[in-house]
Motif scaffolding. Structure first.
Motif, mmCIF file in Angstrom:
data_model
loop_
_atom_site.group_PDB
_atom_site.id
_atom_site.type_symbol
_atom_site.label_atom_id
_atom_site.label_comp_id
_atom_site.label_asym_id
_atom_site.label_seq_id
_atom_site.Cartn_x
_atom_site.Cartn_y
_atom_site.Cartn_z
ATOM 1 N N PRO A 160 0.729 -1.313 -0.071
ATOM 2 C CA PRO A 160 -0.047 -0.151 0.128
ATOM 3 C C PRO A 160 0.765 1.345 -0.038
ATOM 4 O O PRO A 160 0.389 2.403 -0.682
ATOM 5 C CB PRO A 160 -0.816 -0.143 1.429
ATOM 6 N N TYR B 116 -9.240 0.236 -1.300
ATOM 7 C CA TYR B 116 -8.612 0.167 0.048
ATOM 8 C C TYR B 116 -7.624 -0.824 0.251
ATOM 9 O O TYR B 116 -7.738 -1.860 -0.219
ATOM 10 C CB TYR B 116 -9.627 0.008 1.071
ATOM 11 N N ASP B 117 -6.371 -0.052 0.754
ATOM 12 C CA ASP B 117 -5.087 -1.007 1.037
ATOM 13 C C ASP B 117 -4.783 -0.520 2.361
ATOM 14 O O ASP B 117 -4.636 0.659 2.583
ATOM 15 C CB ASP B 117 -4.318 -0.798 -0.020
ATOM 16 N N GLY B 118 -4.205 -1.527 3.023
ATOM 17 C CA GLY B 118 -3.568 -1.361 4.311
ATOM 18 C C GLY B 118 -2.388 -2.189 4.898
ATOM 19 O O GLY B 118 -2.391 -3.541 4.185
ATOM 20 N N GLN B 119 -1.418 -1.717 5.493
ATOM 21 C CA GLN B 119 -0.502 -2.513 5.886
ATOM 22 C C GLN B 119 -0.161 -2.239 7.308
ATOM 23 O O GLN B 119 -0.224 -1.079 7.862
ATOM 24 C CB GLN B 119 0.824 -2.369 4.992
ATOM 25 N N ARG C 199 2.052 1.734 10.455
ATOM 26 C CA ARG C 199 0.733 1.497 9.595
ATOM 27 C C ARG C 199 0.645 2.452 8.431
ATOM 28 O O ARG C 199 1.167 3.501 8.706
ATOM 29 C CB ARG C 199 -0.520 1.663 10.486
ATOM 30 N N TYR D 239 -0.187 -7.284 5.538
ATOM 31 C CA TYR D 239 -1.223 -6.206 4.461
ATOM 32 C C TYR D 239 -2.527 -6.745 3.897
ATOM 33 O O TYR D 239 -2.491 -8.129 3.682
ATOM 34 C CB TYR D 239 -0.107 -5.831 3.441
ATOM 35 N N SER E 276 -2.056 3.370 5.159
ATOM 36 C CA SER E 276 -3.336 2.803 4.459
ATOM 37 C C SER E 276 -3.709 3.967 3.276
ATOM 38 O O SER E 276 -3.060 4.938 3.310
ATOM 39 C CB SER E 276 -4.672 3.154 5.360
ATOM 40 N N SER E 277 -4.376 3.413 2.407
ATOM 41 C CA SER E 277 -4.803 4.319 1.171
ATOM 42 C C SER E 277 -6.308 3.853 1.093
ATOM 43 O O SER E 277 -6.498 2.706 0.853
ATOM 44 C CB SER E 277 -4.108 4.171 -0.060
ATOM 45 N N ALA E 278 -6.997 5.097 0.755
ATOM 46 C CA ALA E 278 -8.531 4.780 0.222
ATOM 47 C C ALA E 278 -8.732 5.663 -0.997
ATOM 48 O O ALA E 278 -8.739 7.019 -0.604
ATOM 49 C CB ALA E 278 -9.575 5.025 1.418
ATOM 50 N N GLY F 81 -6.081 -5.689 1.273
ATOM 51 C CA GLY F 81 -6.817 -4.718 0.623
ATOM 52 C C GLY F 81 -7.983 -5.147 -0.310
ATOM 53 O O GLY F 81 -8.231 -6.545 -0.222
#
Length: 724
Positions: free
Chosen positions: A132, A379-382, A410, A352, A412-414, A354
């Motif tokens: 992400p 949405y992606d997160g780690q 952490r 991670y 994240s992207s949305a 998403g």
């Protein structure tokens, strides 16, 4: 919060007018695909996306599609550098160092990376192979089972989100009936070997009897090892990739699992004096500290698509994975003395996940053409635990010592997005808009006297628009043009160290923003196809290396840069003889001067970089060509050439890696009888045994910039297959 609010300025009207008078195309134009490209945001991994593939001829974007057979035939099938030299605009350098992965850049984006892939987005079967935060590893690409690789660059790439100066999309082979088993081995110089097996078939289902559609399976298992081209460069890597797909009425399904384990020594780079004296040597510090890296990664992905009436589809993709890295660096014990130093061993554990939800709709006869549009949310997160340890115990070096860093990070992207394409046989218009929202948070759990709480937060937001046009000028001539705006945030690794080398988020880093435009022509005439594209990119707040010592880099924003260039690709066939070529001319320079570090340690930059300096890691020209002669239905002989211009190894441009030209040749044999098939090859690389720097470590603080290219080497391979 830092916002990317750069005005979308005009990108040179005189240049655009000049471009309209020039002939131009997009590679592989000789292949006429059955399905025109919808927008380039390929977020679904269903068969509709991974089947026919994009049609470069009809696209409003600059896309090249490389067939999987070109990645396998006559190749070791280990590195992307083997097959992507035929694509203009992309540079894939083999560092001959599997601890740091390949060095990949597209139109100069990604050239700053000291390890892994940055500034570009990677996907396997529509599922992200980039984290992400934008960090990716091309080693995750299973080349032995590749159906094709699509290379997207230019304004269309920005629709893949943050950090998308380009996008590499690999699609693996589908299960088939009758089934296919394929196993191969290859050997090369320096103890290099590879064993791989692919198995494809179907499970269950019998459409004839009405018992439902079958599941299609594809399994890829591979292992390779090498003693390395230099001391302290041995590597061992195992990869498993498994895919299940099914189309049952209005529903399509895909399940994907991938696992990779690698252990690699790190020979580090060489100084100019070391490289000139003996490019085959390894610096003494790599041997003293036994520099090395171990990686373990697992990922599971799934995609589902449901077709409704009237050309409507709902798509959902989700994935999750883990990645563990243990890396021993060559940082001297004395350098680690300050309490704020995070040690010489990196211990990273990352989780991670998403998802991407998208609605797609097709409408016939809209103003005389077909309209395709889609809208969705990605949405992606780690979350990662990063620990640092000393790389010594007393006088013993290269071992796990005391804890010096412990933090929880952490990212994240949305991103909501919408895009559309309207097309007729003669004309196509595309438009897309994505909002990238990226957040980082770091919690420091290692607080001791002299090292306070380094916790912090960072956030960025930016609008990413793209517009494209394609016009058919005649039966064999197509013009295209596009503009777009993108952004790139620093990865968590790039933000992990503050100026001076201390741990904690470097909250002073801003996201870069770039405006880009391109225009070109594509042509095909009989058995020949060609393309020519001109592009120009203006970047603000360019991310660049501030200092880099022993594998630990800190970054800064360096003001404005300009990238402009030309890409040409072509192929032709005359009977048994065929030729292909790819040319890239790139001018990548800083428009603003700034200060940087030219030695280590460096708490405050003081070395000036003048305006007009070339971006480190970029070459002004690159040319690849291949001539293939089919001697008989079973035998093919090829000769290929790769030329690269000189490369600045630091932003001050005080040192360069020289340009080089290397030649290679191969003899391939294939035979098919009944259910069996066989392929074999013998290949010689670097025919003239040229000594050259195959890649560079940009702005390396100890001035170990140079990574030697491989010497002349003989490789051979054999593949057997059987249908069942």
């Amino acid at each position: 919060m830092t916002r990317t609010t750069v005005p979308f300025a005009a990108l040179g009207a005189p240049l655009a007018c000049a471009l309209l008078t020039l002939p131009v195309q997009a590679a592989d134009a000789a292949q006429d695909r059955s399905e025109a490209l919808l927008a380039p945001v390929i977020v679904s991994a269903t068969q509709a996306d991974s089947g026919a593939g994009p049609d470069p001829w009809r696209a409003t974007a600059t896309i090249d599609s490389v067939d999987g057979s070109l990645l396998r035939e006559g190749q070791m099938q280990i590195n992307l550098s083997e097959g992507l030299a035929r694509v203009p605009g992309i540079v894939v350098q083999n560092r001959q160092n599997y601890a740091q992965d390949l060095q990949i850049s597209v139109r100069g984006f990604g050239a700053r990376s000291t390890f892994g892939v940055r500034g570009l987005r990677l996907y396997v079967d529509g599922i992200p192979a980039s984290a992400p935060d934008g960090q990716g590893q091309a080693a995750n690409f299973p080349l032995g089972s590749a159906e094709r690789i699509d290379v997207v660059r230019g304004p269309a790439a920005v629709l893949y989100g943050n950090g998308a100066g380009g996008a590499l999309l690999l699609y693996t082979e589908e299960g088939q009936q009758p089934g296919l088993w394929r196993s191969g081995m290859a050997v090369g110089p320096d103890g290099l070997w590879r064993l791989s097996t692919q198995l494809r078939g179907t499970l269950g289902g019998d459409a004839a009897s009405g018992s439902g559609a079958p599941w299609r399976y594809a399994i890829h298992i591979e292992r390779f090892a090498t003693s390395g081209t230099r001391p302290q460069s041995a590597a061992d890597r195992s990869t498993a990739h498994m895919k299940l797909s099914r189309q049952d009425g209005d529903n399509q399904w895909l399940l994907q699992y991938q696992e990779q384990r690698s252990d690699a020594q790190d020979p580090l780079g060489l100084t100019r004096a070391e490289f000139d004296a003996d490019p085959g040597q390894t610096t003494a510090s790599a041997l003293r500290f036994d520099t090395r890296k171990s990686v373990r990664q697992r990922q599971l992905g799934a995609a589902w698509q449901h077709r409704f009436a009237a050309g409507r589809r709902l798509e959902l993709m989700a994935y999750a994975g883990t990645r563990s890295v243990l890396q021993y660096q060559s940082i001297p014990a004395a350098t680690q003395a300050p309490p704020s130093h995070s040690g010489g061993v990196i211990d990273l554990d990352r989780d991670y996940a998403g998802m991407n939800l998208r609605w797609r709709s097709t409408h016939e006869d809209v103003a005389g053409g077909q309209l395709d549009w889609s809208a969705g949310l990605a949405y992606d997160g780690q979350a990662e635990t990063r620990r640092g340890y000393e790389n010594f115990i007393g006088s013993q070096l290269g071992v796990l010592g005391r804890l010096r860093r412990d933090e929880r990070n952490r990212a994240s992207s949305a991103d909501p997005y919408v895009q559309a394409e309207w097309r007729t046989q003669r004309l196509a218009l595309s438009a897309g808009l994505r909002q990238a929202r990226v957040r980082y948070r770091s919690e420091d759990h290692f607080i001791v006297p002299g090292n306070g709480d380094d916790s912090g937060r960072m956030a960025w937001r930016g609008w990413l628009p793209s517009l494209g046009l394609r016009v058919n000028l005649g039966p064999g001539l197509v013009a295209h043009a596009s503009v777009g705006r993108g952004m790139e945030t620093p990865t968590l690794n790039e933000a992990a160290y503050r100026p001076g080398g201390g741990s904690g988020l470097n909250t002073g880093l801003a996201a870069s923003a770039h405006n880009t435009a391109e225009i070109g022509l594509r042509g095909r005439h009989g058995n020949a196809g060609w393309n020519l594209t001109l592009f120009e990119t203006h970047t603000q707040r360019e991310l660049t290396v501030l200092s880099n010592t022993a594998g630990r880099a800190t970054y800064q924003n360096a003001g404005r840069t300009l990238r402009r260039g030309l890409e040409f690709g072509g192929n032709a066939q005359w009977g048994a003889l065929s030729a292909s070529a790819a040319l890239t001319l790139l001018q990548a320079r800083y428009r603003d001067g700034f200060l940087t570090c030219d030695s280590a340690p460096c708490a405050t930059p003081a070395a000036p970089v003048p305006a007009g300096a070339r971006l480190a890691g970029t070459s002004p020209r690159r040319l690849w060509s291949e001539l293939a002669w089919q001697l008989s239905p079973k035998w093919t002989w090829t000769v290929d050439m790769l030329h690269s211009g000189p490369v600045a190894v630091n932003d001050r441009n005080t040192e360069h890696a020289g340009g080089y030209t290397v030649w290679g040749t191969s003899l391939r044999w294939s035979r098919q009888w009944q259910q069996w098939g066989a392929q074999a090859f013998v290949r010689v690389d670097n025919l003239t045994d040229r000594r050259y720097a195959g890649s560079v470590i940009v702005n390396e603080g100890s001035q170990r910039y140079f990574e030697p290219g491989a010497r002349r080497g003989l490789s051979a391979g054999l593949t057997l297959s059987r249908s069942f």
